[in-house]
Design an enzyme around this catalytic site. Structure first.
Site, short mmCIF file in Angstrom:
data_model
loop_
_atom_site.label_atom_id
_atom_site.label_comp_id
_atom_site.label_asym_id
_atom_site.label_seq_id
_atom_site.Cartn_x
_atom_site.Cartn_y
_atom_site.Cartn_z
N CYS A 297 0.87 -1.19 -0.11
CA CYS A 297 -0.03 0.01 0.08
C CYS A 297 0.76 1.32 0.07
O CYS A 297 2.08 1.34 0.42
CB CYS A 297 -0.77 0.09 1.11
N ASP A 298 0.30 2.17 -0.41
CA ASP A 298 0.83 3.62 -0.34
C ASP A 298 -0.17 4.72 -0.52
O ASP A 298 -1.10 4.50 -1.12
CB ASP A 298 1.88 3.86 -1.56
N SER A 299 0.18 5.75 0.42
CA SER A 299 -1.03 6.91 0.45
C SER A 299 -0.33 8.23 0.28
O SER A 299 1.02 8.19 0.63
CB SER A 299 -1.65 6.84 1.77
N GLY B 152 -3.01 3.62 -2.53
CA GLY B 152 -2.87 2.55 -3.48
C GLY B 152 -3.01 1.21 -2.99
O GLY B 152 -1.99 1.22 -1.86
#
Length: 216
Positions: free
Chosen positions: A79-81, A116
């Site tokens: 994940c990435d934010s 994501g």
């Protein structure tokens, strides 16, 4: 039970999964985020925020999935934010000066938190594995309170906003400074449970199979 591997060092993501009945294995990727984004921009040009976080989530998940000693995991999720305001994307502030400036610019306003998600199916075909690798982005509108300079400085002094996307949390000290959320609140914490469930379903993994407590 199907075992999920979380390719993230985020305590909030881990806590979100555990609260939902999932006990993931954790392994942090060695991805150079700036290098990944620079390479993508050189090849494709400017990236939309939703695409940038998806690209980083993919890089993290696939980096961990390609490592050794993953016999204990069936599926990897990365994940990435990032927070988008006025078309600009903001990751982790890292320093107090950046965090203070950012909060002064976003107080009393709204932004979009993009997270994501990328899933990699590691299971053997004999065990139902699909070999799938896929992802999607969850985008959520966040409304910020019109906080004072004193509140901003006190919040930044705690250190909490320095290492989180956008420089804020909703599940910690920063929760009092968020007046509303339009969308999945889990995504703002860092991992959308409904979206992850959908992605897993596309590689033939049932969400309930991740629960540590057997279902009836």
């Amino acid at each position: 039970m199907t075992t999920l591997l979380l390719a993230s060092a985020s305590p909030a993501r881990l806590a979100t999964l555990r609260a939902a009945g999932v006990a993931p294995v954790v392994r942090v990727s060695g991805v150079d985020e700036d290098a990944v984004l620079d390479a993508a921009r050189a090849r494709f040009g400017a990236l939309e925020p939703a695409d940038a976080v998806l690209l980083l989530a993919q890089a993290k998940a696939e980096d961990v999935a390609s490592g050794n000693g993953l016999d204990e995991a069936d599926v990897v999720v990365g994940c990435d934010s990032m927070l988008e305001i006025d078309g600009e994307i903001h990751g982790k502030p890292r320093t107090a000066e950046v965090a203070i400036a950012r909060w002064r610019s976003m107080r009393g306003r709204s932004g979009v938190l993009h997270t994501g998600h990328w899933v990699v199916d590691l299971r053997d075909p004999e065990e139902g594995g699909t070999g799938g690798t896929l992802g999607a982005t969850s985008s959520t509108v966040v409304h910020f309170a019109d906080v004072t300079d004193e509140e901003i400085e006190a919040y930044v002094a705690t250190g909490e906003p320095l290492a989180v996307a956008g420089g804020f949390t909703v599940d910690g000290l920063g929760g009092a400074f968020v007046t509303g959320i339009e969308g999945d609140h889990h995504s703002v914490v860092g991992l959308s449970l409904p979206l992850l469930r959908e992605l897993l379903d596309r590689v033939d993994v049932r969400w309930t199979d991740l629960w540590t407590t057997p279902t009836p």
